[in-house]
Design an enzyme around this catalytic site. Structure first.
Site, PDB file in Angstrom:
ATOM      1  N   TYR A 136      21.390 -58.363  42.701  1.00 58.60           N
ATOM      2  CA  TYR A 136      21.654 -56.929  42.838  1.00 58.60           C
ATOM      3  C   TYR A 136      22.684 -56.589  43.915  1.00 58.60           C
ATOM      4  O   TYR A 136      23.521 -55.699  43.703  1.00 58.60           O
ATOM      5  CB  TYR A 136      20.336 -56.174  43.049  1.00 58.60           C
ATOM      6  CG  TYR A 136      19.574 -56.012  41.763  1.00 58.60           C
ATOM      7  CD1 TYR A 136      19.836 -54.952  40.907  1.00 58.60           C
ATOM      8  CD2 TYR A 136      18.628 -56.950  41.369  1.00 58.60           C
ATOM      9  CE1 TYR A 136      19.161 -54.817  39.708  1.00 58.60           C
ATOM     10  CE2 TYR A 136      17.957 -56.835  40.169  1.00 58.60           C
ATOM     11  CZ  TYR A 136      18.220 -55.761  39.334  1.00 58.60           C
ATOM     12  OH  TYR A 136      17.563 -55.643  38.128  1.00 58.60           O
ATOM     13  N   GLU A 178      10.753 -55.711  37.651  1.00 66.90           N
ATOM     14  CA  GLU A 178      10.962 -57.080  37.176  1.00 66.90           C
ATOM     15  C   GLU A 178      10.063 -58.072  37.895  1.00 66.90           C
ATOM     16  O   GLU A 178       9.623 -59.067  37.297  1.00 66.90           O
ATOM     17  CB  GLU A 178      12.440 -57.441  37.335  1.00 66.90           C
ATOM     18  CG  GLU A 178      13.324 -56.666  36.351  1.00 66.90           C
ATOM     19  CD  GLU A 178      14.771 -56.548  36.777  1.00 66.90           C
ATOM     20  OE1 GLU A 178      15.202 -57.321  37.664  1.00 66.90           O
ATOM     21  OE2 GLU A 178      15.475 -55.683  36.221  1.00 66.90           O
ATOM     22  N   SER A 246      14.574 -61.872  17.909  1.00 65.84           N
ATOM     23  CA  SER A 246      13.194 -61.434  17.708  1.00 65.84           C
ATOM     24  C   SER A 246      12.363 -62.532  17.061  1.00 65.84           C
ATOM     25  O   SER A 246      12.856 -63.283  16.214  1.00 65.84           O
ATOM     26  CB  SER A 246      13.157 -60.194  16.810  1.00 65.84           C
ATOM     27  OG  SER A 246      13.833 -59.112  17.393  1.00 65.84           O
TER      28      SER A 246
END
Length: 456
Positions: A136, A178, A246
């Site tokens: 970050y 997270e 998926s």
């Protein structure tokens, strides 16, 4: 500074990137901002006002800012190319998606609940790609430098400080969310080697890959509709690339393998074409070969064991390979051990029977659950031997919900009914709008986009 004054200071070089260079901001300490534990980042009402006042400028110049941001960050930290999709960089999809996210944050910084879905979607994607707290500050530094480079003299210390604080707050939200996700599956964090144990053709250009862990450790379950990230090394690029796929079947009790179903896309192996990893899987990976997966993630799912939904109607809508997460849901909610008796409507659109995935599996589920499962297939092109009522129900047309019974097939009169939709973005938006026109509340429709960003 008012928006009018700010806009008047935007440099004339804004339409291009060639003259931009990163700008250092002494007032912007990204390491302290995003990773300090001594205090929680905050943003003042005055800073909120400044951030909101920059929204029109971000709307106009956001893609320029984010394009510059990605270029500078990846040049300075090439190791991050393993995380970011180089295909989405080449097509501009990722800069556009980030620009939209930054704009949304500027617009709703004082009403963050409106961004809850977007934040959850991004956080799930971050965890699936092993984004960590230490990333970050890197993102914050290069994002702020890109904003400063594009805004030039208009990037006053007040604006820089306001956006620094705003980013700190948002980064803190993501890091906290997270961290909870990582903790929930602490026995499997990061990448894990899997072997392809089977390949099965589902339709023209669509194959299922059955993936078992190399270490033999039983796999955790997942919620039907969720995805895994799959990572392979791309020699042409010189680094790893990841894509989300998926699950295409219900969780297996024995937990021995996962199944994904992958469509081969048009194009080659370059990073500036769609389907880079999908094509590599189809062309180069066979039974016995290894790939790497991350823990299942995703906010698009149905819990088949949720007792509160035992009799709530479920409408599953898909187009093309968008059937993959929808198939996982259908498979799961019709398992014998699921005590609920949800009425289910399966609606699918394909170009033709040849490219329609899971057709036989859906017919089998339908025949085994005739009292509560119905299906309606739309085929753009009907073959000479295609049987109406078996292979398709509506031919020569795209999916049109008005052709279905509003009550019996769509449960539009039931205020509890839930709708799960997956396919191309325009298809999903059309389906959502058609449902809303029938009185279905938007919060009861759930969309899964197979692309960078989110559905508009």
């Amino acid at each position: 500074m008012s928006f009018i004054r700010l806009a008047s200071k935007i440099p004339q070089r804004a339409p291009g990137l060639a003259k931009y260079s990163p700008t250092s901001f002494a007032a912007f300490n990204t390491v302290r901002m995003a990773s300090a534990t001594s205090r929680t980042p905050t943003v003042t009402p005055e800073q909120i006002a400044i951030v909101k006042s920059t929204a029109p400028v971000l709307k106009e110049h956001g893609v320029i800012i984010t394009t510059l941001f990605y270029k500078n960050m990846l040049d300075a930290h090439p190791e991050l190319k393993n995380i970011f999709s180089m295909s989405s960089q080449a097509t501009g999809a990722q800069p556009r998606a980030l620009a939209a996210s930054v704009l949304a944050y500027a617009m709703y910084i004082d009403d963050l609940p409106k961004l809850q879905h977007a934040v959850e979607r991004i956080a799930h994607k971050h965890v699936s790609l092993s984004v960590k707290p230490e990333h970050y500050p890197i993102v914050g530094k290069h994002l702020m430098e890109a904003i400063g480079a594009v805004l030039g003299d208009a990037a006053t210390p007040e604006i820089v400080d306001a956006w620094g604080s705003a980013y700190g707050v948002l980064a803190n939200v993501f890091i906290g969310l997270e961290a909870k996700m990582y903790k929930a599956h602490e026995n499997w964090i990061g990448w894990r080697k899997f072997k392809i144990v089977n390949r099965v053709k589902e339709a023209d250009a669509i194959e299922s890959f059955y993936l078992a862990p190399v270490d033999g450790t039983p796999l955790p379950s997942f919620l039907p509709g969720q995805y895994i990230s799959l990572q392979v090394h791309v020699p042409e690029l010189g680094h790893f690339q990841s894509r989300q796929y998926s699950m295409s079947q219900a969780p297996r009790k024995e937990g021995d393998c996962y199944r994904i179903s992958v469509k081969r896309e048009e194009g080659g192996v370059r990073s500036d074409i769609p389907g880079l990893i999908s094509n590599i899987l189809h062309r180069n990976y066979n039974v016995g070969d290894e790939v790497e997966l991350s823990h299942p993630q995703g906010e698009f799912f149905v819990d088949p064991y949720d007792k509160s939904k035992d009799d709530v109607p479920l409408v599953l809508i898909s187009a093309g390979v968008g059937a993959t997460p929808i198939m996982s849901i259908l498979d799961a909610v019709t398992k014998p051990d699921v005590t609920g008796r949800r009425p289910i409507s399966w609606l699918h659109a394909s170009r033709s029977k040849l490219v329609q995935p899971f057709a036989e599996a859906v017919r089998k589920i339908r025949s085994d659950n005739t009292e509560r499962v119905s299906s309606h297939i739309f085929l753009n092109s009907v073959g000479r031997d295609d049987l109406i009522g078996t292979d398709y129900h509506f031919g020569g047309v795209r999916m049109d919900l008005s052709k279905l019974d509003k009550t019996k097939d769509l449960f539009a009169g039931d205020k509890r009914a839930e709708y799960y939709i997956c396919g191309p973005q325009n298809f999903m938006m059309d389906m959502r709008q058609a449902l809303e026109n029938m009185g279905v509340d938007r919060e009861r429709t759930h969309l899964e986009l197979f692309a960078t960003g989110d559905v508009a």
